[in-house]
Design an enzyme around this catalytic site. Structure first.
Site, PDB file in Angstrom:
ATOM      1  N   SER A 189      37.471  38.876  54.904  1.00 39.50           N
ATOM      2  CA  SER A 189      37.172  37.445  54.935  1.00 39.50           C
ATOM      3  C   SER A 189      38.135  36.732  53.981  1.00 39.50           C
ATOM      4  CB  SER A 189      35.704  37.182  54.579  1.00 39.50           C
ATOM      5  OG  SER A 189      35.398  35.816  54.705  1.00 39.50           O
ATOM      6  N   THR A 190      37.609  36.071  52.957  1.00 40.73           N
ATOM      7  CA  THR A 190      38.448  35.289  52.043  1.00 40.73           C
ATOM      8  C   THR A 190      39.547  36.153  51.429  1.00 40.73           C
ATOM      9  OG1 THR A 190      36.509  33.951  51.497  1.00 40.73           O
ATOM     10  CG2 THR A 190      38.410  33.771  50.029  1.00 40.73           C
ATOM     11  N   HIS A 215      37.263  36.904  59.382  1.00 42.83           N
ATOM     12  CA  HIS A 215      36.574  35.627  59.564  1.00 42.83           C
ATOM     13  C   HIS A 215      37.612  34.527  59.741  1.00 42.83           C
ATOM     14  CE1 HIS A 215      32.966  37.335  57.090  1.00 42.83           C
ATOM     15  NE2 HIS A 215      32.991  37.798  58.333  1.00 42.83           N
ATOM     16  N   MET A 308      34.128  36.950  50.708  1.00 40.83           N
ATOM     17  CA  MET A 308      32.879  36.542  50.065  1.00 40.83           C
ATOM     18  C   MET A 308      31.696  36.910  50.951  1.00 40.83           C
ATOM     19  SD  MET A 308      32.872  32.399  50.461  1.00 40.83           S
ATOM     20  CE  MET A 308      32.688  31.578  52.045  1.00 40.83           C
ATOM     21  N   ASP A 311      28.903  40.386  54.637  1.00 40.27           N
ATOM     22  CA  ASP A 311      29.157  40.809  56.018  1.00 40.27           C
ATOM     23  C   ASP A 311      29.979  42.098  56.027  1.00 40.27           C
ATOM     24  OD1 ASP A 311      29.222  40.744  58.799  1.00 40.27           O
ATOM     25  OD2 ASP A 311      31.071  39.560  58.834  1.00 40.27           O
TER      26      ASP A 311
END
Length: 369
Positions: A189-190, A215, A308, A311
């Site tokens: 993600s991030t 993401h 973050m 998930d």
């Protein structure tokens, strides 16, 4: 009293900027300490305002957001969330040190509400992010011939041998022809766009099939897949429903859809379908990892990278219980140590490794047959 998060907003559109400031000020977690109508103004205000985090547009007159990142971020490292329309420069900006991005809202019903919820969430977590300042111009690696490394196997003690150095002229040794691994699944993600690149660009052209969930909103995943394809030895493309998982091919989950691995005859394929968000995301890493645990079981490797939230943690635990080998990015090399931390905390990770060693860990596992 909880200290508010100090935000600086940079956007050349007065209407959008005013609306964004208003929305952030309505949330008690944030204090907008200043704004700038262009990157040059931001450059002069940043040292005085000292925000905890910034939002930054990319396309602005004069100095662009990308130029701002390259010139200013090394002198004043601050977490920056890109707020941009569909634009391929987003990935250059992430390579230049921005920690995450949010797509500007379009005109469909509810788009502005979804946008502001997403941005607030990313700002709340992003203030603790660690921007990775590149040691090179990100455009300098957009060439497959430059993507290379010399692999080294995991040592018998479980550590990673790093006696070899990376070389732009020397490709990674080929993966074993008769590995017991059929699928490598990666989630992030991030900070993940650059983390995924760092891992995948070192792999040789002959690898087990790779599936990735990052993401990312619809529209950006196709551009990101094209970017990876230009840089990597492997073939990379945005997945389509029914695509077969094949050696040497990387399939990236499309933004806005859930991607799963399913059986197809003696091999595997992916399904890409609409549906509810899972663990707050669509595409979701948990969805991908769950499907790999169910179908590929002990013939898989799972990798969870910076991001973050949680998930992917539960899905990775199911992968490990099914016999897969699982690798998590370590705290120090993460932009945000959220997803790998949650996976590690629940016992889903067989080993942790710094980002620049994860490809060694994967190759070492493949070498074990």
């Amino acid at each position: 009293m909880v200290q508010k998060i100090r935000v600086m907003v940079v956007d050349d559109s007065m209407l959008f900027r005013s609306w964004l400031i208003k929305c952030l000020q309505e949330d008690p977690r944030f204090e907008v300490v200043g704004f700038a109508a262009n990157a040059l103004e931001a450059k002069s205000k940043l040292p005085m305002l000292k925000p905890d985090i910034m939002t930054l547009d990319i396309e602005m007159p004069g100095m662009t957001g990308l130029q701002f990142l390259k010139e200013v971020l090394p002198m004043h490292p601050v977490p920056i969330i890109l707020v941009s329309s569909l634009n391929v420069q987003v990935f250059d900006a992430l390579a230049a040190g921005a920690v995450d991005f949010v797509r500007k809202p379009e005109s469909e019903p509810g788009a502005r509400e979804r946008f502001i919820r997403t941005l607030r969430s990313k700002l709340a977590v992003g203030k603790n992010a660690h921007p990775r300042l590149p040691s090179h111009d990100p455009s300098a690696i957009l060439n497959k011939a430059k993507a290379a490394s010399v692999g080294s196997a995991i040592s018998s003690s479980g550590g990673i041998g790093l006696q070899h150095t990376l070389s732009a002229a020397h490709r990674t040794a080929a993966a074993p022809a008769h590995s017991n691994v059929d699928v490598i699944a990666i989630g992030a993600s991030t900070g993940g766009t650059e983390a995924i690149l760092e891992v995948v660009r070192h792999f040789p052209a002959k690898m087990p099939g790779i599936v990735i969930t990052q993401h990312m909103p619809a529209g950006f995943t196709s551009m990101y897949a094209e970017r990876l394809n230009r840089i990597c030895n492997l073939q990379v493309r945005e997945a389509k429903h029914g695509d077969k998982i094949q050696p040497g091919l990387v399939l990236l989950a499309p933004g806005g859809l859930q991607m799963r691995v399913v059986r197809m005859g003696s091999g595997y394929a992916v399904t890409c379908s609409d549906g509810e968000k899972v663990s707050g995301h669509k595409p979701s890493v948990d969805v991908l990892f769950d499907s790999v645990a169910s179908t590929v079981r002990n013939r898989a490797i799972g990798v969870i990278l910076t991001g973050m939230g949680a998930d992917g943690a539960a899905g990775m635990l199911r992968m490990r219980k099914a016999g897969a080998y699982t690798i998590g990015q370590d705290r120090d090399s993460c932009v945000v140590y959220g997803m790998p931390m949650e996976a590690f905390k629940i016992g889903a990770v067989c080993m942790q490794a710094p980002l620049n060693s994860i490809h060694h860990a994967v190759m070492g596992r493949l070498a074990k047959g």
